[in-house]
Design a protein around this motif. Sequence first.
Motif, PDB file in Angstrom:
ATOM      1  N   MET A  81       0.843  -1.207   0.000  1.00 20.12           N
ATOM      2  CA  MET A  81       0.000   0.000   0.000  1.00 20.12           C
ATOM      3  C   MET A  81       0.877   1.255   0.000  1.00 20.12           C
ATOM      4  O   MET A  81       0.640   2.188  -0.773  1.00 20.12           O
ATOM      5  CB  MET A  81      -0.921   0.023   1.242  1.00 20.12           C
ATOM      6  CG  MET A  81      -2.046  -0.991   1.267  1.00 20.12           C
ATOM      7  SD  MET A  81      -3.383  -0.663   0.057  1.00 20.12           S
ATOM      8  CE  MET A  81      -4.175   0.782   0.778  1.00 20.12           C
ATOM      9  N   THR A  82       1.873   1.268   0.858  1.00 23.88           N
ATOM     10  CA  THR A  82       2.731   2.448   0.957  1.00 23.88           C
ATOM     11  C   THR A  82       3.582   2.624  -0.304  1.00 23.88           C
ATOM     12  O   THR A  82       3.824   3.748  -0.750  1.00 23.88           O
ATOM     13  CB  THR A  82       3.612   2.361   2.219  1.00 23.88           C
ATOM     14  OG1 THR A  82       2.761   2.491   3.365  1.00 23.88           O
ATOM     15  CG2 THR A  82       4.672   3.448   2.250  1.00 23.88           C
ATOM     16  N   ARG A  83       3.995   1.488  -0.912  1.00 17.11           N
ATOM     17  CA  ARG A  83       4.729   1.592  -2.179  1.00 17.11           C
ATOM     18  C   ARG A  83       3.864   2.284  -3.241  1.00 17.11           C
ATOM     19  O   ARG A  83       4.343   3.113  -4.018  1.00 17.11           O
ATOM     20  CB  ARG A  83       5.145   0.185  -2.658  1.00 17.11           C
ATOM     21  CG  ARG A  83       5.910   0.178  -3.979  1.00 17.11           C
ATOM     22  CD  ARG A  83       7.274   0.829  -3.798  1.00 17.11           C
ATOM     23  NE  ARG A  83       7.961   1.148  -5.047  1.00 17.11           N
ATOM     24  CZ  ARG A  83       7.733   2.224  -5.776  1.00 17.11           C
ATOM     25  NH1 ARG A  83       6.826   3.097  -5.404  1.00 17.11           N
ATOM     26  NH2 ARG A  83       8.438   2.454  -6.878  1.00 17.11           N
ATOM     27  N   CYS A  84       2.573   1.934  -3.284  1.00 17.80           N
ATOM     28  CA  CYS A  84       1.654   2.534  -4.263  1.00 17.80           C
ATOM     29  C   CYS A  84       1.446   4.016  -3.968  1.00 17.80           C
ATOM     30  O   CYS A  84       1.415   4.850  -4.884  1.00 17.80           O
ATOM     31  CB  CYS A  84       0.301   1.821  -4.228  1.00 17.80           C
ATOM     32  SG  CYS A  84       0.386   0.090  -4.693  1.00 17.80           S
ATOM     33  N   ALA A  85       1.295   4.344  -2.691  1.00 18.15           N
ATOM     34  CA  ALA A  85       1.096   5.741  -2.315  1.00 18.15           C
ATOM     35  C   ALA A  85       2.303   6.581  -2.729  1.00 18.15           C
ATOM     36  O   ALA A  85       2.183   7.697  -3.215  1.00 18.15           O
ATOM     37  CB  ALA A  85       0.868   5.851  -0.807  1.00 18.15           C
ATOM     38  N   ARG A  86       3.494   6.004  -2.544  1.00 16.48           N
ATOM     39  CA  ARG A  86       4.720   6.679  -2.963  1.00 16.48           C
ATOM     40  C   ARG A  86       4.691   6.925  -4.470  1.00 16.48           C
ATOM     41  O   ARG A  86       5.068   8.007  -4.947  1.00 16.48           O
ATOM     42  CB  ARG A  86       5.888   5.783  -2.594  1.00 16.48           C
ATOM     43  CG  ARG A  86       7.260   6.393  -2.669  1.00 16.48           C
ATOM     44  CD  ARG A  86       8.323   5.355  -2.359  1.00 16.48           C
ATOM     45  NE  ARG A  86       8.406   5.002  -0.949  1.00 16.48           N
ATOM     46  CZ  ARG A  86       9.203   5.625  -0.073  1.00 16.48           C
ATOM     47  NH1 ARG A  86       9.973   6.622  -0.473  1.00 16.48           N
ATOM     48  NH2 ARG A  86       9.238   5.248   1.185  1.00 16.48           N
ATOM     49  N   SER A  87       4.219   5.951  -5.202  1.00 12.05           N
ATOM     50  CA  SER A  87       4.137   6.080  -6.662  1.00 12.05           C
ATOM     51  C   SER A  87       3.193   7.219  -7.054  1.00 12.05           C
ATOM     52  O   SER A  87       3.479   8.015  -7.948  1.00 12.05           O
ATOM     53  CB  SER A  87       3.677   4.737  -7.256  1.00 12.05           C
ATOM     54  OG  SER A  87       3.146   4.885  -8.534  1.00 12.05           O
ATOM     55  N   VAL A  88       2.066   7.317  -6.346  1.00  6.54           N
ATOM     56  CA  VAL A  88       1.112   8.411  -6.603  1.00  6.54           C
ATOM     57  C   VAL A  88       1.777   9.751  -6.291  1.00  6.54           C
ATOM     58  O   VAL A  88       1.705  10.704  -7.068  1.00  6.54           O
ATOM     59  CB  VAL A  88      -0.158   8.235  -5.739  1.00  6.54           C
ATOM     60  CG1 VAL A  88      -1.008   9.503  -5.755  1.00  6.54           C
ATOM     61  CG2 VAL A  88      -0.968   7.037  -6.227  1.00  6.54           C
ATOM     62  N   MET A  89       2.433   9.794  -5.146  1.00  3.17           N
ATOM     63  CA  MET A  89       2.990  11.055  -4.657  1.00  3.17           C
ATOM     64  C   MET A  89       4.121  11.552  -5.569  1.00  3.17           C
ATOM     65  O   MET A  89       4.229  12.751  -5.843  1.00  3.17           O
ATOM     66  CB  MET A  89       3.516  10.838  -3.256  1.00  3.17           C
ATOM     67  CG  MET A  89       3.380  12.064  -2.378  1.00  3.17           C
ATOM     68  SD  MET A  89       3.446  11.593  -0.647  1.00  3.17           S
ATOM     69  CE  MET A  89       4.074  13.132   0.034  1.00  3.17           C
TER      70      MET A  89
END
Lengths: 290, 290, 290, 290
Positions: A75-83
């Motif tokens: 989840m956090t990896r994906c959020a980083r990708s969005v950010m």
Amino acid sequence: ALVGEGFLCERYCLFFSCSIGMAKSKFEYVRNFETDDTCLKNCYIVVRLDGRNFHKLSELHKFLKPNDDRALGLMTRCARSVMEDMDDIIISYGQSDEYSFIFKRSSNWFKRRASKLMTHVVSQFSSSYVFYWKEYFGDQPLLYPPGFDGRVVLYPSNRNLRDYLSWRQADCHINNLYNTVFWTLVQRGGLTTTQAEDRLKGTLAADKNEIMFSEFDINYNNEPLVHRKGTALIWEKMEETVTKRVKLPNEDEKEVPVTRFRRRVSACHCDIIGDQFWEEHPDILEDDNC
Amino acid sequence: ALVGEGFLCERYCLFFSCSIGMAKSKFEYVRNFETDDTCLKNCYIVVRLDGRNFHKLSELHKFLKPNDDRALGLMTRCARSVMEDMDDIIISYGQSDEYSFIFKRSSNWFKRRASKLMTHVVSQFSSSYVFYWKEYFGDQPLLYPPGFDGRVVLYPSNRNLRDYLSWRQADCHINNLYNTVFWTLVQRGGLTTTQAEDRLKGTLAADKNEIMFSEFDINYNNEPLVHRKGTALIWEKMEETVTKRVKLPNEDEKEVPVTRFRRRVSACHCDIIGDQFWEEHPDILEDDNC
Amino acid sequence: ALVGEGFLCERYCLFFSCSIGMAKSKFEYVRNFETDDTCLKNCYIVVRLDGRNFHKLSELHKFLKPNDDRALGLMTRCARSVMEDMDDIIISYGQSDEYSFIFKRSSNWFKRRASKLMTHVVSQFSSSYVFYWKEYFGDQPLLYPPGFDGRVVLYPSNRNLRDYLSWRQADCHINNLYNTVFWTLVQRGGLTTTQAEDRLKGTLAADKNEIMFSEFDINYNNEPLVHRKGTALIWEKMEETVTKRVKLPNEDEKEVPVTRFRRRVSACHCDIIGDQFWEEHPDILEDDNC
Amino acid sequence: ALVGEGFLCERYCLFFSCSIGMAKSKFEYVRNFETDDTCLKNCYIVVRLDGRNFHKLSELHKFLKPNDDRALGLMTRCARSVMEDMDDIIISYGQSDEYSFIFKRSSNWFKRRASKLMTHVVSQFSSSYVFYWKEYFGDQPLLYPPGFDGRVVLYPSNRNLRDYLSWRQADCHINNLYNTVFWTLVQRGGLTTTQAEDRLKGTLAADKNEIMFSEFDINYNNEPLVHRKGTALIWEKMEETVTKRVKLPNEDEKEVPVTRFRRRVSACHCDIIGDQFWEEHPDILEDDNC
């Protein structure tokens, strides 16, 4: 010449009018049915996404209970990708199967159009979830493409925004405390899920801590921060020194150190309800009276 | 007992008030900042998504020009995944890097909340794109997670909805005709892209057909339908006969044929601008005066 | 008995179902087509109204140029009527044929529904305009019922709200300066309106002041404040001493003074762009960070 | 010259920047906080207004019970004033202290902006109420300016629109039946209002008719249509013959009759729930499938 216009219309077009361009413009009035969903200016724009049917997803993929660090990491990896894809996100906060992304109040991304902002965030997050799955789950295959839904909420003041984030972190705390006791009772106490539920009915935070401490020798306060606090992603400014080879006229080529400022996404699992976090990161929020 | 409430508050909570539940409810007012985005009833709800920056994606992944059948096939595979997930989508239409999903006018999915509808569609589509990539591109790896954005548009009448779909199909036609000639001039005619652009400046449909026919012996009308018409996905009703083993009292067990009605998503690359398609599929649209 | 239910249905009702209540509930689904237009919380709500076609109204009723004090007085009388009717309006500002009403950011009037707020303000203002006409125009009759239209705008911060009010007062200044020179040129300088227009084309504020001063001996700064600054209506707290007759047991009846706090609408024609006004009235705005 | 720019700024302006125009443009960003509230195209736009606190108004002005024909007449006079002012209203329907105005689905008045449409209707109605008061109430003075509030609702199909109007007329029927019996019991039966309320609790339409017929010899069906059906205002086409004096070259001046078509607002108190009304007035509604 092969064909005249009239011939073309019968052979190549299915449109009533002769020119294809005219046919298109005849239908183009439908664009005017789109409505404007611009977000009110000078407000923080929050996009929150939630996993759809993640109960089933976590069952099928045997996520560990009460917390699966692979799933949280993904989840956090994906959020980083969005950010990393969107400069104007100043902070993100995630826990369980949800993540919130906060755009700065002066942002003009996508002209502040709510539909563009939320679909872009949710899309990038969803494709990243599949893309980065194997980095966290290795050979265990993802069985089907998962879904998330999203929404946009606006907050006019710093206080409102902080209260929003506090609300999500309090939610994390309450759920994690419950889940930790619940699964301890089941996994180590040998209770059925129904028995564990009954045992916890009506208990307060103190009671739950007491159960863990006295019966299982667990001090909840020593549980991992990522489970108790969730994950906040913020931008960290970095100074970077690079060596460049420079050749000036009438001089030998030489190496010179060049200092560059970059920023990168940094994760923390700290309290974001109290003032300390915000005092340590004064650049996240803009002044209210702007 | 291990701890009193007061102790707990200092040791385990970071909230100002003693009970965690109270802390949460203190922040929960922020929920009231959410706005209602319910779609007007008795209107068709269209969710259209578009690839973000697909120019770059197609370059990096060496999509064939003017049409890459793997990429088109993958788009339709994703659309099928969305449609199978949501009963209330009555027809989808896609071309190039866009897809439109039409919800029936009486749909009550997600209580007709626009944000839920569009984020769900875009999310399912995006995760499917990565998930099904290898079915269409085999060993060629996907280099990064792609993004899509979406929007919601409402259409009050059957005529408006058909005109919307006609608009998209006319767009497909115009773009594909242009791209077909353009890439023929480049790939077979040896022109640079700039020369091809100049050559086509100001030409009408007839001129483009003429160029292809007289110079390259291509009859545009024989180009594949999927390129010229795009793809419509509809529900097809199927009759299915299954054999069941049945054991009635005082009888021997026996096999009986059971007829079931199912429906499945079916693709076609036909004209959806004229009346014929709609007369052949009278169940897609609901009566206007309802 | 006169009639049976069946008879009734044919004779008295035109509804298809027997019970009138049922007929109503059959149609009542149409209520669900109403949409929610709640204003975002914690924002100032501004309702601005403008006279419709007041050019014609002022011609027909021979309003004086450049300012008719009867007309301006009537506008302010109407605004006062609106404000006295709605506690949550914290300040109003008017000039020419427009008035703005600002609701406090924490207001919950009409559940913050935009349509209710704006129609109520506009309605009360419009009926007041006819009702109070004769107080300002005496025997001169109002020839037809005038119209106003309105809108709602939200402002998240004190700075935004003050800038809104500054925008309107700057508009007042610019228009009044122009109109004052223009009508001076016409009324005292003997120019036609076209000549006056030409004369003023391209002039700056300094030029206009210069024309008035050197040619007509008018110092614009001495023009009435109500014309140059418009009118701000605010709530003024008042201490009021009333004499009450009191009779306590075992005592003679006596008169006692009772101090009551009331508030009333008070008009001023002062600058609201600078800080002084807001420092002198610290109660108008609420703290941003709430 | 009298003054330099610098001097001017101190003497004449209160703005921080020198030019007034610049000051205005510095604030003008606040315009961007306005949101677009365009009504979805191809839908009927209904503006309904309701009297605010008309219970008190009718008490204070001694409106007759259960229906005051002066008050009803005034309401319809105001509605006529609104309708004559706005060509695109195709039908209005009123009862009690409410009126609904229906704009044609293809209307582009005020660019279909909801706030403009509703405030204009409510404003024109409100000022008309005061303006025309004396035509209906003669010397009895209006004691204060009354208020109305309004809302906008969209209906996508003819069926939806007709059901909306049916809903309002069914409401009229139910309320008027109740009020007629109620006030008959009070005024002629000598009951107190509480007794009348108790008497009617739980009664159906048939019961109410029976009470009126058997106890007071009133056939509800003979009550005035305006009370039982409310008032619909529609446009009536009229043929008008005017005599014009014409002078052709080489001919004597002569009088010629000229036929002109005009339209005017016409009231009826008929059933608008059944099909007959709509069959007799086929021009009111536009075709659904447009």
